[in-house]
Design a protein around this motif. Structure first.
Motif, PDB file in Angstrom:
ATOM      1  N   GLU A 192       0.905  -1.326  -0.093  1.00  0.00           N
ATOM      2  CA  GLU A 192      -0.153  -0.002   0.057  1.00  0.00           C
ATOM      3  C   GLU A 192       0.835   1.318  -0.082  1.00  0.00           C
ATOM      4  O   GLU A 192       0.617   2.116  -0.684  1.00  0.00           O
ATOM      5  N   ALA A 193       1.991   1.386   0.709  1.00  0.00           N
ATOM      6  CA  ALA A 193       2.630   2.314   0.678  1.00  0.00           C
ATOM      7  C   ALA A 193       3.758   2.584  -0.461  1.00  0.00           C
ATOM      8  O   ALA A 193       3.820   3.883  -0.739  1.00  0.00           O
ATOM      9  N   ASN A 194       4.058   1.595  -1.181  1.00  0.00           N
ATOM     10  CA  ASN A 194       4.760   1.823  -2.400  1.00  0.00           C
ATOM     11  C   ASN A 194       4.233   1.401  -3.825  1.00  0.00           C
ATOM     12  O   ASN A 194       4.972   2.220  -4.785  1.00  0.00           O
ATOM     13  N   TRP A 195       3.135   0.700  -3.918  1.00  0.00           N
ATOM     14  CA  TRP A 195       2.854   0.350  -5.215  1.00  0.00           C
ATOM     15  C   TRP A 195       1.261   0.589  -5.519  1.00  0.00           C
ATOM     16  O   TRP A 195       0.964   0.347  -6.331  1.00  0.00           O
ATOM     17  N   LEU A 196       0.799   1.203  -4.719  1.00  0.00           N
ATOM     18  CA  LEU A 196      -1.050   1.594  -4.903  1.00  0.00           C
ATOM     19  C   LEU A 196      -0.706   3.119  -4.696  1.00  0.00           C
ATOM     20  O   LEU A 196      -1.590   3.599  -3.997  1.00  0.00           O
ATOM     21  N   THR A 197       0.184   3.705  -5.488  1.00  0.00           N
ATOM     22  CA  THR A 197       0.252   5.319  -5.644  1.00  0.00           C
ATOM     23  C   THR A 197       0.064   5.558  -7.015  1.00  0.00           C
ATOM     24  O   THR A 197       0.352   4.595  -7.968  1.00  0.00           O
ATOM     25  N   ASP A 198      -0.381   6.736  -7.409  1.00  0.00           N
ATOM     26  CA  ASP A 198      -0.612   7.341  -8.695  1.00  0.00           C
ATOM     27  C   ASP A 198       0.762   7.133  -9.443  1.00  0.00           C
ATOM     28  O   ASP A 198       0.788   7.030 -10.743  1.00  0.00           O
ATOM     29  N   ASP A 199       1.918   7.343  -8.972  1.00  0.00           N
ATOM     30  CA  ASP A 199       3.063   7.303  -9.841  1.00  0.00           C
ATOM     31  C   ASP A 199       3.932   5.819  -9.777  1.00  0.00           C
ATOM     32  O   ASP A 199       5.132   5.927 -10.117  1.00  0.00           O
ATOM     33  N   ALA A 200       3.168   4.859  -9.035  1.00  0.00           N
ATOM     34  CA  ALA A 200       3.905   3.516  -9.078  1.00  0.00           C
ATOM     35  C   ALA A 200       3.990   3.044 -10.385  1.00  0.00           C
ATOM     36  O   ALA A 200       3.209   3.307 -11.420  1.00  0.00           O
ATOM     37  N   PRO A 201       5.101   2.015 -10.674  1.00  0.00           N
ATOM     38  CA  PRO A 201       5.170   1.424 -11.865  1.00  0.00           C
ATOM     39  C   PRO A 201       4.293   0.521 -12.226  1.00  0.00           C
ATOM     40  O   PRO A 201       3.656   0.066 -11.239  1.00  0.00           O
ATOM     41  N   ILE A 214       2.682  -2.856 -12.400  1.00  0.00           N
ATOM     42  CA  ILE A 214       2.795  -4.190 -11.556  1.00  0.00           C
ATOM     43  C   ILE A 214       1.768  -5.001 -11.747  1.00  0.00           C
ATOM     44  O   ILE A 214       0.500  -4.628 -11.393  1.00  0.00           O
ATOM     45  N   TYR A 215       2.156  -6.018 -12.306  1.00  0.00           N
ATOM     46  CA  TYR A 215       0.934  -7.228 -12.617  1.00  0.00           C
ATOM     47  C   TYR A 215      -0.121  -7.493 -11.538  1.00  0.00           C
ATOM     48  O   TYR A 215       0.317  -7.745 -10.588  1.00  0.00           O
ATOM     49  N   GLY A 216      -1.312  -7.137 -11.907  1.00  0.00           N
ATOM     50  CA  GLY A 216      -2.340  -7.664 -11.093  1.00  0.00           C
ATOM     51  C   GLY A 216      -2.700  -6.731 -10.040  1.00  0.00           C
ATOM     52  O   GLY A 216      -3.636  -6.669  -9.311  1.00  0.00           O
ATOM     53  N   ILE A 217      -1.421  -5.809  -9.631  1.00  0.00           N
ATOM     54  CA  ILE A 217      -1.704  -4.658  -8.738  1.00  0.00           C
ATOM     55  C   ILE A 217      -2.300  -3.424  -9.184  1.00  0.00           C
ATOM     56  O   ILE A 217      -3.456  -2.807  -8.665  1.00  0.00           O
ATOM     57  N   ASN A 218      -1.838  -3.074 -10.336  1.00  0.00           N
ATOM     58  CA  ASN A 218      -2.405  -1.898 -11.035  1.00  0.00           C
ATOM     59  C   ASN A 218      -2.645  -1.926 -12.282  1.00  0.00           C
ATOM     60  O   ASN A 218      -2.571  -0.937 -13.320  1.00  0.00           O
ATOM     61  N   THR A 219      -2.504  -3.205 -12.824  1.00  0.00           N
ATOM     62  CA  THR A 219      -2.674  -3.806 -14.536  1.00  0.00           C
ATOM     63  C   THR A 219      -3.862  -4.507 -14.403  1.00  0.00           C
ATOM     64  O   THR A 219      -4.355  -5.044 -13.378  1.00  0.00           O
ATOM     65  N   GLY A 220      -4.210  -4.724 -15.822  1.00  0.00           N
ATOM     66  CA  GLY A 220      -5.033  -5.990 -16.012  1.00  0.00           C
ATOM     67  C   GLY A 220      -4.720  -7.158 -16.024  1.00  0.00           C
ATOM     68  O   GLY A 220      -3.356  -7.157 -15.774  1.00  0.00           O
ATOM     69  N   LEU A 221      -5.306  -8.282 -16.055  1.00  0.00           N
ATOM     70  CA  LEU A 221      -4.957  -9.714 -15.974  1.00  0.00           C
ATOM     71  C   LEU A 221      -4.687 -10.358 -17.553  1.00  0.00           C
ATOM     72  O   LEU A 221      -5.217  -9.922 -18.373  1.00  0.00           O
ATOM     73  N   GLY A 222      -3.893 -11.506 -17.407  1.00  0.00           N
ATOM     74  CA  GLY A 222      -3.612 -12.125 -18.628  1.00  0.00           C
ATOM     75  C   GLY A 222      -3.100 -11.444 -19.642  1.00  0.00           C
ATOM     76  O   GLY A 222      -2.020 -10.727 -19.449  1.00  0.00           O
ATOM     77  N   ARG A 223      -3.377 -11.415 -20.988  1.00  0.00           N
ATOM     78  CA  ARG A 223      -2.676 -10.488 -22.094  1.00  0.00           C
ATOM     79  C   ARG A 223      -3.202  -9.070 -21.870  1.00  0.00           C
ATOM     80  O   ARG A 223      -2.545  -8.396 -22.405  1.00  0.00           O
ATOM     81  N   LEU A 224      -4.162  -8.775 -20.794  1.00  0.00           N
ATOM     82  CA  LEU A 224      -4.053  -7.489 -20.512  1.00  0.00           C
ATOM     83  C   LEU A 224      -3.108  -6.781 -19.509  1.00  0.00           C
ATOM     84  O   LEU A 224      -3.415  -5.768 -18.930  1.00  0.00           O
ATOM     85  N   MET A 225      -1.975  -7.746 -19.324  1.00  0.00           N
ATOM     86  CA  MET A 225      -0.962  -7.317 -18.496  1.00  0.00           C
ATOM     87  C   MET A 225      -0.328  -5.916 -18.584  1.00  0.00           C
ATOM     88  O   MET A 225       0.046  -5.339 -17.807  1.00  0.00           O
ATOM     89  N   VAL A 268      -2.002  -2.974 -19.781  1.00  0.00           N
ATOM     90  CA  VAL A 268      -3.236  -2.239 -19.833  1.00  0.00           C
ATOM     91  C   VAL A 268      -3.330  -1.598 -18.363  1.00  0.00           C
ATOM     92  O   VAL A 268      -3.345  -2.423 -17.198  1.00  0.00           O
ATOM     93  N   ARG A 269      -2.940  -0.337 -18.071  1.00  0.00           N
ATOM     94  CA  ARG A 269      -2.972   0.345 -16.540  1.00  0.00           C
ATOM     95  C   ARG A 269      -4.613   0.363 -16.220  1.00  0.00           C
ATOM     96  O   ARG A 269      -5.374   0.846 -16.938  1.00  0.00           O
ATOM     97  N   VAL A 270      -4.837  -0.053 -15.002  1.00  0.00           N
ATOM     98  CA  VAL A 270      -6.238   0.240 -14.212  1.00  0.00           C
ATOM     99  C   VAL A 270      -5.772   1.495 -13.335  1.00  0.00           C
ATOM    100  O   VAL A 270      -5.215   1.183 -12.351  1.00  0.00           O
ATOM    101  N   PRO A 271      -6.559   2.335 -13.525  1.00  0.00           N
ATOM    102  CA  PRO A 271      -6.544   3.658 -12.743  1.00  0.00           C
ATOM    103  C   PRO A 271      -6.819   3.446 -11.309  1.00  0.00           C
ATOM    104  O   PRO A 271      -7.702   2.440 -10.975  1.00  0.00           O
TER     105      PRO A 271
END
Length: 549
Positions: free
Chosen positions: A60-69, A71-82, A84-87
């Motif tokens: 939560e402190a490092n990867w659930l921020t607006d400027d986080a790179p 990261i699969y499944g944490i702020n991206t889609g799944l599978g072939r949608l890896m 695609v960023r999920v805001p």
């Protein structure tokens, strides 16, 4: 090699602790099935709670921020949608949409014991603290399990690759109180919200980023099914030795083939154990002696004077080699499954970096190959128990092969009564089914997800097949118990003082006859067979012969 059924009981009859590292087959069965309708309370260890919270705080402190790179499944889609960023503002909705898209299971619901084992094992995987999931998710799974809520989870729809995605999504639908989710409570099927309400649990549960992916990753349904199949297979392996000993008594078999020196010469621990068991069971037997074999039964054809038998057919003489290999195969399968039961199978994993922080790393621990191999091996090993048992049953119905037992083991007037020939036919039919079910599912692969998942394990079907082979073999062994005890009864009046059974076989005979009585006239065999199958499923004979071992 000690007897394969020797096992350590759960630490407490009332409580099973989840820590991510010490799961056993015995604990799985204890939680899945309970005892006399009473289930233990499952709790999360303090250390597992600490590790889970620590990893989640870092996420939560490092990867659930607006400027986080990305990261699969944490702020991206799944599978072939890896890619695609999920805001961040869409993350809550994303968790629920994943449930919708992945709740694509089909088929009959999993049995209740498999579902309870699943809840336990999925929680144990997350309890290692390497998934970055909120500890509230673990608490929710445990509360559902302890409350007796059994999610309705379709048994088909997983290829055993990115975990049992579709079936596990149905578990999560119950966990969050989804309007389409269903559950059993007290054996009654109902909407999940209603089951949660009746169980005294909150009907809503909100998922946060990374939660849903952590919950549906891992081939945990396959693992739960395979673990229960393994437990029942071990029960069968031990009972097969008892059935063998009873058949040996029925045909007045020779025991030289079970001499410990023969099996020591091959240096195979499994067959050494089986031969030792059989020797123990027939200790004190008057039937497995040369004097008993000298008695000529009314239906026994002897050209000339009696001659020593020398050696019996393979289904008797080579049974230690077959049963023993099954035992050793099950031990190897257990190694794979228990390793998996205490593994982190999520993707990505949140791993300590050695400097007080964490790295998030994508890998493939969700792939079900170890489970598929173990489950296919269980199916093959157990089918061999059934195959050789069916051959012994067949011999018992033929006077030329059983050394004079009545044709079809008819206990009354031949012709008027048909005896047990059709009972054996059922065992033969089921043994043939097992052969087909032994085709290894793990040897197949159908690429999915736009070829992102270009090799899958198909372990879910491997596990379902293994459990079906176990159920089938319970029937086959039940038939052997029926026919062996019938043969023992029919020969007894002609053997006089040589009719005495061994110490273990007498105990086994008494236990079986208490449930399935001897018949002189044809009876409705389906009822007898059902009792015999239940006798094996309940492993009643193990307690009966326990003191002998």
């Amino acid at each position: 090699m000690t007897d394969v059924m020797a096992a350590t009981a759960p630490e407490s009859a009332d409580t099973v602790e989840i820590d991510g590292y010490s799961m056993t087959v015995e604990k799985i069965v204890h939680v899945a099935r309970g005892a006399a309708g009473v289930f233990p309370t499952v709790v999360l260890s303090d250390e597992a709670r600490r590790l889970t919270v620590e990893a989640r705080d870092y996420v939560e402190a490092n990867w659930l921020t607006d400027d986080a790179p990305p990261i699969y499944g944490i702020n991206t889609g799944l599978g072939r949608l890896m890619d695609v960023r999920v805001p961040p503002q869409d993350q809550d909705r994303f968790q629920n949409l994943v449930i919708n898209s992945h709740s694509a299971g089909i088929g009959e619901p999993l049995p209740a014991d498999e579902t309870r084992a699943l809840l336990l094992l999925r929680t144990n995987a997350l309890a290692k603290g390497l998934s970055g999931v909120r500890v509230e998710c673990l608490d929710r799974l445990i509360s559902i399990l302890n409350a007796g809520v059994v999610p309705v989870i379709p048994s088909q729809g997983s290829v055993g690759a990115s975990g049992d995605l579709a079936p596990l999504a149905h578990l999560v639908s119950v966990m969050v109180g989804h309007e389409k989710g269903e559950a059993f409570l007290g054996g009654e099927r109902m909407p999940a919200v209603r089951a949660l309400e009746l169980a005294g649990l909150p009907t809503e549960f909100k998922l946060a980023p990374k939660d849903v992916l952590a919950l549906i990753n891992g081939s945990t349904i396959s693992l739960a099914t395979a673990a229960l199949a393994l437990h029942d297979a071990r029960q069968l392996a031990r009972q097969a030795d008892v059935a063998l000993a009873l058949s040996l008594e029925a045909v007045r078999g020779e025991t030289a083939a079970f001499d410990e020196r023969i099996h020591a010469a091959r240096n195979a621990p499994g067959q050494i154990t089986v031969s030792r068991n059989v020797r123990a069971f027939v200790t004190g037997s008057r039937r497995t002696t040369e004097k008993a074999r000298q008695v000529q039964l009314p239906d026994e054809h002897r050209p000339g004077a009696y001659k020593p038998r020398v050696q019996d057919a393979y289904s008797l003489r080579c049974a230690p080699q077959v049963h023993g290999t099954t035992r050793e195969s099950l031990e190897f399968a257990e190694t794979l499954l228990i390793r998996e039961a205490n593994a982190a199978t999520d993707n990505p994993l949140v791993l300590p970096d050695g400097n007080g922080g964490f790295d998030v790393m994508s890998g493939g621990n969700f792939h079900g190959e170890p489970i598929g191999v173990a489950a296919d091996l269980i199916a093959i090993a157990v089918a061999e128990i059934g195959a050789i048992s069916e051959r012994r049953s067949f011999r018992l119905t033929d006077p030329n092969l059983s050394y004079g037992l009545p044709l079809n083991l008819v206990g009354g007037q031949l012709g008027l009564n048909t005896g047990f020939s059709i009972v054996h036919c059922s065992a033969a039919a089921i043994a043939s089914e097992n052969k087909v079910l032994c085709f290894p599912s793990v040897a197949d692969s159908v690429p999915t997800k736009a070829n992102q998942e270009d090799h899958v394990s198909m372990c879910t079907f491997s596990s379902r097949k293994a459990r079906q082979v176990v159920r089938n073999t319970q029937i086959i062994l039940g038939v052997e118990f029926m026919l062996a005890t019938q043969g023992i009864d029919l020969a007894a009046p002609h053997l006089g003082d040589e009719a005495g059974l061994g110490q273990g076989t007498q105990a086994a005979y008494d236990a079986f006859r208490a449930i399935v009585p001897m018949t002189r006239e044809d009876v409705y065999q389906n009822e007898q067979m059902a009792r015999a199958q239940q006798f094996v499923a309940d492993a009643t004979v193990i307690d009966a012969v326990g003191e002998v071992l």
